[in-house]
Design a protein around this motif. Structure first.
Motif, PDB file in Angstrom:
ATOM      1  N   PRO A  60     -26.879 -66.256  54.547  1.00 41.60           N
ATOM      2  CA  PRO A  60     -27.976 -66.075  53.751  1.00 41.60           C
ATOM      3  C   PRO A  60     -27.782 -64.067  52.600  1.00 41.60           C
ATOM      4  O   PRO A  60     -26.100 -64.346  53.496  1.00 41.60           O
ATOM      5  CB  PRO A  60     -29.274 -66.037  54.246  1.00 41.60           C
ATOM      6  CG  PRO A  60     -28.816 -66.219  55.271  1.00 41.60           C
ATOM      7  CD  PRO A  60     -27.646 -66.442  56.134  1.00 41.60           C
ATOM      8  N   GLN A  85     -28.407 -73.545  53.616  1.00 44.64           N
ATOM      9  CA  GLN A  85     -29.141 -74.718  53.854  1.00 44.64           C
ATOM     10  C   GLN A  85     -28.344 -75.300  54.298  1.00 44.64           C
ATOM     11  O   GLN A  85     -28.654 -76.737  55.000  1.00 44.64           O
ATOM     12  CB  GLN A  85     -30.071 -75.054  52.505  1.00 44.64           C
ATOM     13  CG  GLN A  85     -30.547 -73.702  52.702  1.00 44.64           C
ATOM     14  CD  GLN A  85     -31.279 -74.031  51.426  1.00 44.64           C
ATOM     15  OE1 GLN A  85     -31.534 -75.002  50.886  1.00 44.64           O
ATOM     16  NE2 GLN A  85     -32.450 -73.087  50.046  1.00 44.64           N
ATOM     17  N   PRO A 205     -27.846 -66.543  45.120  1.00 48.21           N
ATOM     18  CA  PRO A 205     -26.632 -67.121  46.602  1.00 48.21           C
ATOM     19  C   PRO A 205     -25.023 -66.294  46.281  1.00 48.21           C
ATOM     20  O   PRO A 205     -24.825 -67.260  45.877  1.00 48.21           O
ATOM     21  CB  PRO A 205     -27.010 -68.780  46.592  1.00 48.21           C
ATOM     22  CG  PRO A 205     -28.262 -68.684  45.959  1.00 48.21           C
ATOM     23  CD  PRO A 205     -28.144 -68.040  44.912  1.00 48.21           C
ATOM     24  N   GLU A 231     -33.612 -64.830  50.652  1.00 51.00           N
ATOM     25  CA  GLU A 231     -33.895 -65.598  49.801  1.00 51.00           C
ATOM     26  C   GLU A 231     -34.634 -65.896  48.907  1.00 51.00           C
ATOM     27  O   GLU A 231     -35.195 -64.413  48.940  1.00 51.00           O
ATOM     28  CB  GLU A 231     -34.894 -67.232  51.287  1.00 51.00           C
ATOM     29  CG  GLU A 231     -36.633 -66.012  51.718  1.00 51.00           C
ATOM     30  CD  GLU A 231     -37.092 -67.130  52.656  1.00 51.00           C
ATOM     31  OE1 GLU A 231     -36.462 -67.807  52.810  1.00 51.00           O
ATOM     32  OE2 GLU A 231     -37.624 -66.187  53.330  1.00 51.00           O
ATOM     33  N   TRP A 232     -35.194 -66.626  47.420  1.00 57.75           N
ATOM     34  CA  TRP A 232     -35.687 -66.056  46.657  1.00 57.75           C
ATOM     35  C   TRP A 232     -36.844 -66.331  46.857  1.00 57.75           C
ATOM     36  O   TRP A 232     -38.216 -67.224  47.564  1.00 57.75           O
ATOM     37  CB  TRP A 232     -35.515 -67.133  45.626  1.00 57.75           C
ATOM     38  CG  TRP A 232     -35.998 -67.143  44.012  1.00 57.75           C
ATOM     39  CD1 TRP A 232     -36.965 -68.228  44.365  1.00 57.75           C
ATOM     40  CD2 TRP A 232     -36.686 -66.283  42.998  1.00 57.75           C
ATOM     41  NE1 TRP A 232     -37.470 -68.321  43.280  1.00 57.75           N
ATOM     42  CE2 TRP A 232     -37.254 -66.785  42.626  1.00 57.75           C
ATOM     43  CE3 TRP A 232     -36.044 -64.868  43.574  1.00 57.75           C
ATOM     44  CZ2 TRP A 232     -37.568 -66.068  41.251  1.00 57.75           C
ATOM     45  CZ3 TRP A 232     -36.292 -64.282  42.688  1.00 57.75           C
ATOM     46  CH2 TRP A 232     -37.682 -64.213  40.798  1.00 57.75           C
ATOM     47  N   THR A 509     -29.854 -74.502  46.055  1.00 60.67           N
ATOM     48  CA  THR A 509     -30.042 -73.313  45.999  1.00 60.67           C
ATOM     49  C   THR A 509     -30.430 -72.692  44.946  1.00 60.67           C
ATOM     50  O   THR A 509     -30.815 -71.244  44.603  1.00 60.67           O
ATOM     51  CB  THR A 509     -29.606 -72.397  47.022  1.00 60.67           C
ATOM     52  OG1 THR A 509     -28.392 -73.155  47.284  1.00 60.67           O
ATOM     53  CG2 THR A 509     -30.270 -74.008  48.665  1.00 60.67           C
TER      54      THR A 509
END
Length: 522
Positions: A60, A85, A205, A231-232, A509
């Motif tokens: 990430p 992911q 990302p 991460e969002w 994503t």
């Protein structure tokens, strides 16, 4: 031009104590960043990674991602970005297809790599965030010495991202040092560039070309500071922008939709943001309007693809047209072509109104320029379909056009407009229907938080227009009500025959709706 990472050396020499990366309250200076990339590059060489070898980055958005990315390039390697992911089955294709020899990943994801390692060429695994059996922890992996950047040619491959694979097996995209260097400068230039005092939100990302090039590379090559988010989360992003006084924000439409629907959005002060941009997929005009009601900066839309590194078109702060993806970047050529590769004439001014027959002005958008990929990796048939070589009069070398697969039109002022993906167009009863037109209308309805439109096979019409809608909280809107709303505002053949309410839309994503999942909805 040599290895594109050498550009950062100028910033290191001029401002060694300036912040290169900010994360979770910690700051890494340019001097520290440059040393660590050199140590990572030397460690790769010590592990047997040679110039031209591929290294997977399965992480990430973390500082280690930024260091590893630049360290791989510094060692003369090729970066293979991988979605964190993804599961073993998915990374098996990426690692096997690319022949990657090493992988940098989270300690928790090391077993995923090991599960497929015997079917790949991977001999080295580096773990981030802890020890893992069979892997070397990131800090321990770094060498004591630093490796000087390995010379690379402009046309040497620097990065091999993979297409999303929403319509088939993901394809490796060969992006060169020239491709990435051009984009790192050309895309920020349309909004007055990136300054040394700029702070970039790094929530897109980094395995995706938009986040990789337009946020990470562009910021570091111009001496700004990069603030990655793993991460969002709309609340966390708004808090980070406010607390650290970030100045540039890039996001996908789904992120901005989350922001405008955030219950406390108007409580945040984003006064330091001087530029906000949306890309990755089509930006609904209603989301743009609501964002600009809440916050000071105008939300500008751009366009690009993985194969174009990515930006090809952009709206400028002083030259924009809502509903448009903007004009081509300087140095990039674009046109709209019909099925015979004849150029479609522009409309006087866009966006066009409801009375315009779209089929008369729409064609495929094609691109040529220094940002266009070298080719797909080991996909001769796909390469043949992706490009058209057009002779330029008496010139020895013709123009090499890349087919985007996106349908659109342009106007006499040079603004381009996306209508839809060619593969998403619905043919119902002999009529061509562009889902985005219906989606834009649904977004204008006060009870609709999110929406997507697809074509579902129908024995009588060929395909039936079907809408999938996420309601606003506490909404009591009905399917019949939305169908009637569309009937009142669109030609009868365009309105959804079926409306399905869902809790959320299936998205990648990077915010793109995975319409193939909706087409199989039961």
């Amino acid at each position: 031009m040599a290895n594109l990472v050498t550009d950062i050396e100028e910033t290191v020499a001029a401002s060694p104590d300036a912040t290169a990366i900010g994360y979770d309250g910690q700051k890494i200076t340019y001097e520290e960043f440059w040393i660590q990339t050199g140590q990572f590059a030397q460690a790769l060489a010590d592990a047997g990674v040679e110039p031209g070898d591929r290294v997977g980055v399965y992480l990430p958005n973390l500082p280690q991602y930024v260091i590893a990315f630049h360290g791989i390039l510094r060692a003369g390697g090729i970066v293979v970005p991988m979605n964190p992911q993804y599961k073993s089955r998915e990374i098996k294709h990426l690692l096997g297809d690319s022949s990657a020899v090493a992988v940098v990943t989270l300690a928790d994801l090391v077993p995923q790599v090991q599960e497929v390692q015997d079917d790949t060429d991977v001999h080295t695994i580096i773990s981030v965030g802890g020890d893992a059996e069979g892997a070397t922890e990131f800090g321990a992996f770094l060498a004591d010495d630093t490796l000087e950047p390995v010379d690379r040619d402009d046309d040497d491959v620097a990065c091999q991202p993979y297409t999303s694979g929403t319509t088939g097996t993901p394809k490796g995209v060969l992006l060169t040092h020239r491709n990435l260097a051009f984009e790192a400068r050309a895309s920020p230039a349309v909004h007055d560039g990136i300054r040394a005092d700029d702070k970039m939100l790094g929530v897109l990302p980094l395995f995706h070309i938009y986040g990789m090039t337009v946020t990470m590379l562009a910021t570091l090559y111009e001496g700004g500071s990069f603030w990655p988010m793993a991460e969002w989360d709309a609340s966390a992003a708004l808090e980070l922008i406010e607390s650290e006084e970030l100045t540039i924000v890039h996001g996908v439409p789904a992120m901005y939709n989350d922001v405008v629907n955030h219950p406390d959005a108007d409580d945040y002060d984003l006064g330091t943001v001087r530029f906000a941009n949306a890309g990755g997929s089509s930006l609904p005009l209603e989301v743009m309007r609501r964002f600009e009601e809440l916050f000071e900066p105008r939300l500008l839309e751009g366009y690009g693809l993985t194969e174009t590194a990515p930006v090809t078109h952009a709206n400028r702060p002083d030259d924009r047209r809502p509903g448009s993806i903007g004009k081509p970047l300087p140095g990039v050529e674009s046109k709209v072509a019909d099925h015979n590769f004849e150029e479609v004439a522009p409309v006087p001014e866009g966006p066009v109104d409801d009375e315009t027959e779209l089929d008369e002005v729409v064609g495929e958008i094609v691109i040529s320029g220094p940002n266009v990929m070298k080719q797909y990796y080991n996909r001769p048939e796909a390469n043949q379909e992706a490009f058209t070589d057009e002779e330029d009069g008496e010139a020895q070398d013709g123009t090499r056009w890349f087919h985007t697969g996106d349908l659109g039109y342009y106007d006499e002022d040079g603004f381009f407009y996306i209508v839809d993906r060619e593969k998403h167009m619905i043919v119902s009863g002999g009529y061509n229907i562009y889902p985005r037109e219906v989606e834009e209308l649904l977004f204008e309805h006060p009870d609709v938080a999110d929406a997507a439109v697809v074509g579902v096979p129908d024995e009588r019409r060929g395909e039936t227009v079907t809408a999938f809608v996420v309601k606003q909280p506490d909404s009591d809107v009905t399917a019949e009500g939305l169908k009637q709303y569309c009937l009142d505002n669109l030609a009868e053949y365009k309105h959804p025959r079926e409306v399905n309410f869902v809790d959320e839309l299936p998205r990648t994503t990077t915010g793109k709706v995975q319409k193939f999942e909706l087409e199989d909805f039961e």
